[in-house]
Design a protein around this motif. Structure first.
Motif, short mmCIF file in Angstrom:
data_model
loop_
_atom_site.label_atom_id
_atom_site.label_comp_id
_atom_site.label_asym_id
_atom_site.label_seq_id
_atom_site.Cartn_x
_atom_site.Cartn_y
_atom_site.Cartn_z
N LYS A 17 0.84 -1.20 0.00
CA LYS A 17 0.00 0.00 0.00
C LYS A 17 0.88 1.25 0.00
CE LYS A 17 -3.93 2.12 2.32
NZ LYS A 17 -4.86 2.05 3.47
N LYS A 18 0.86 1.96 -1.10
CA LYS A 18 1.72 3.13 -1.28
C LYS A 18 1.53 4.14 -0.16
CE LYS A 18 2.77 6.84 -4.59
NZ LYS A 18 2.46 7.42 -5.92
N THR A 20 3.36 7.96 1.67
CA THR A 20 4.28 9.09 1.60
C THR A 20 4.49 9.64 2.99
OG1 THR A 20 3.55 9.71 -0.62
CG2 THR A 20 4.69 11.40 0.65
N TYR A 64 12.58 3.01 -2.29
CA TYR A 64 12.19 4.37 -1.91
C TYR A 64 12.31 5.32 -3.11
CZ TYR A 64 13.27 2.50 2.74
OH TYR A 64 13.32 1.72 3.87
N LYS A 65 11.50 6.36 -3.08
CA LYS A 65 11.62 7.46 -4.03
C LYS A 65 11.51 8.76 -3.27
CE LYS A 65 9.17 7.60 -7.74
NZ LYS A 65 8.05 7.50 -8.72
N SER A 67 11.33 13.33 -3.97
CA SER A 67 11.24 14.45 -4.91
C SER A 67 11.54 15.73 -4.16
CB SER A 67 9.85 14.50 -5.55
OG SER A 67 8.88 14.88 -4.59
N ILE A 77 8.75 8.59 -0.51
CA ILE A 77 7.66 7.80 -1.06
C ILE A 77 8.05 6.33 -1.06
CG2 ILE A 77 6.19 7.43 -3.10
CD1 ILE A 77 7.22 10.42 -3.85
N LEU A 78 7.15 5.51 -0.52
CA LEU A 78 7.31 4.06 -0.59
C LEU A 78 6.18 3.56 -1.48
CD1 LEU A 78 8.57 4.99 2.24
CD2 LEU A 78 8.39 2.58 2.84
N GLU A 79 6.52 3.21 -2.71
CA GLU A 79 5.49 2.86 -3.69
C GLU A 79 4.84 1.51 -3.37
OE1 GLU A 79 5.47 3.83 -7.60
OE2 GLU A 79 5.93 5.90 -7.04
N SER A 80 5.61 0.58 -2.90
CA SER A 80 5.09 -0.74 -2.55
C SER A 80 5.83 -1.23 -1.31
CB SER A 80 5.27 -1.70 -3.72
OG SER A 80 4.71 -2.97 -3.42
N GLN A 85 10.97 -2.76 5.33
CA GLN A 85 11.04 -1.31 5.43
C GLN A 85 10.47 -0.80 6.75
OE1 GLN A 85 9.23 -0.70 1.40
NE2 GLN A 85 11.01 0.61 1.05
#
Lengths: 112, 113
Positions: A17-18, A20, A64-65, A67, A77-80, A85
């Protein structure tokens, strides 16, 4: 008052579950960074940013991402998300590495 | 092998004692050497940093760097209960115009009144 804010402070979520985690600083610092802290492993850098639109990987960027569209904000951001984690996350900001660095209060994330 | 090694402790001392905290490192490219203090449930705060070998003093705190031995120390004189915290060493190396930071795992210190 100089500060770094993080939200949320605590989060329990499920795998995939994505999510932020937001980070905001009010000091007009150029440098911002995300760390995770795990027992026995210490603080490890995930991503860092030297200025708006300038980001680079730290030591543990997988999964991780980030911006940096505005100087004050640096969301993680953790997309999945996955259980590995699960950790305590800190955001930090500073003008230069040896200047006073301001760390956020931390976000404790649990991924089930 | 980790680039930065730090004894996790815990270290327990009586109030007024001199505390010695240490880190060793393996990468000779490290340039800045820093010590952080982290209270429970808080983010780290930068205590001191040094650039060259030698000693740097700030009040009750002295940071020492020995680049030839790849060894750094933090000494706390006249330790106080308020010094009870986890102490993290950290070191930086240049990477594309940025100083990348590597932390030790931290030493937990308890100063007993």
């Amino acid at each position: 008052e100089a500060q770094v804010t993080q939200n949320p402070r605590y989060l329990i979520t499920v795998t995939g579950k994505k999510l932020t985690v937001t980070c905001s600083q009010n000091m007009n610092h150029e440098y911002m960074s995300w760390y995770r802290q795990d027992p026995g492993l210490g603080l490890r850098q995930i991503y860092y940013s030297m200025n708006v639109e300038v980001t680079d990987k730290g030591d543990v960027p997988e999964g991780y991402k980030v911006s940096r569209k505005e100087k004050r904000n640096f969301p993680l951001i953790l997309e999945s998300p996955s259980p590995n984690q699960t950790s305590l996350y800190f955001c930090a900001s500073y003008q230069w590495v040896t200047d006073t660095q301001y760390f956020g209060p931390g976000t404790r994330l649990t991924v089930l | 092998q980790k680039e930065v090694e730090q004894d996790p402790g815990p270290l327990s001392v009586p109030e007024g004692a001199i505390v010695s905290l240490n880190c060793t490192y393996s990468n000779s490219a490290f340039q800045y050497f820093m010590w952080y203090r982290q209270y429970s449930r808080k983010g780290p705060e930068l205590l001191m940093y040094t650039y060259s070998s030698g000693n740097k003093e700030d009040g009750r705190f002295t940071a020492q760097v020995d680049k030839s031995s790849k060894y750094i120390s933090l000494f706390i004189r006249d330790s106080q209960p308020s010094d009870s915290a986890t102490y993290l060493c950290a070191m930086t190396r240049a990477s594309g115009g940025y100083q990348k930071v590597t932390f030790g795992t931290g030493t937990k210190l308890q100063v007993i009144p």
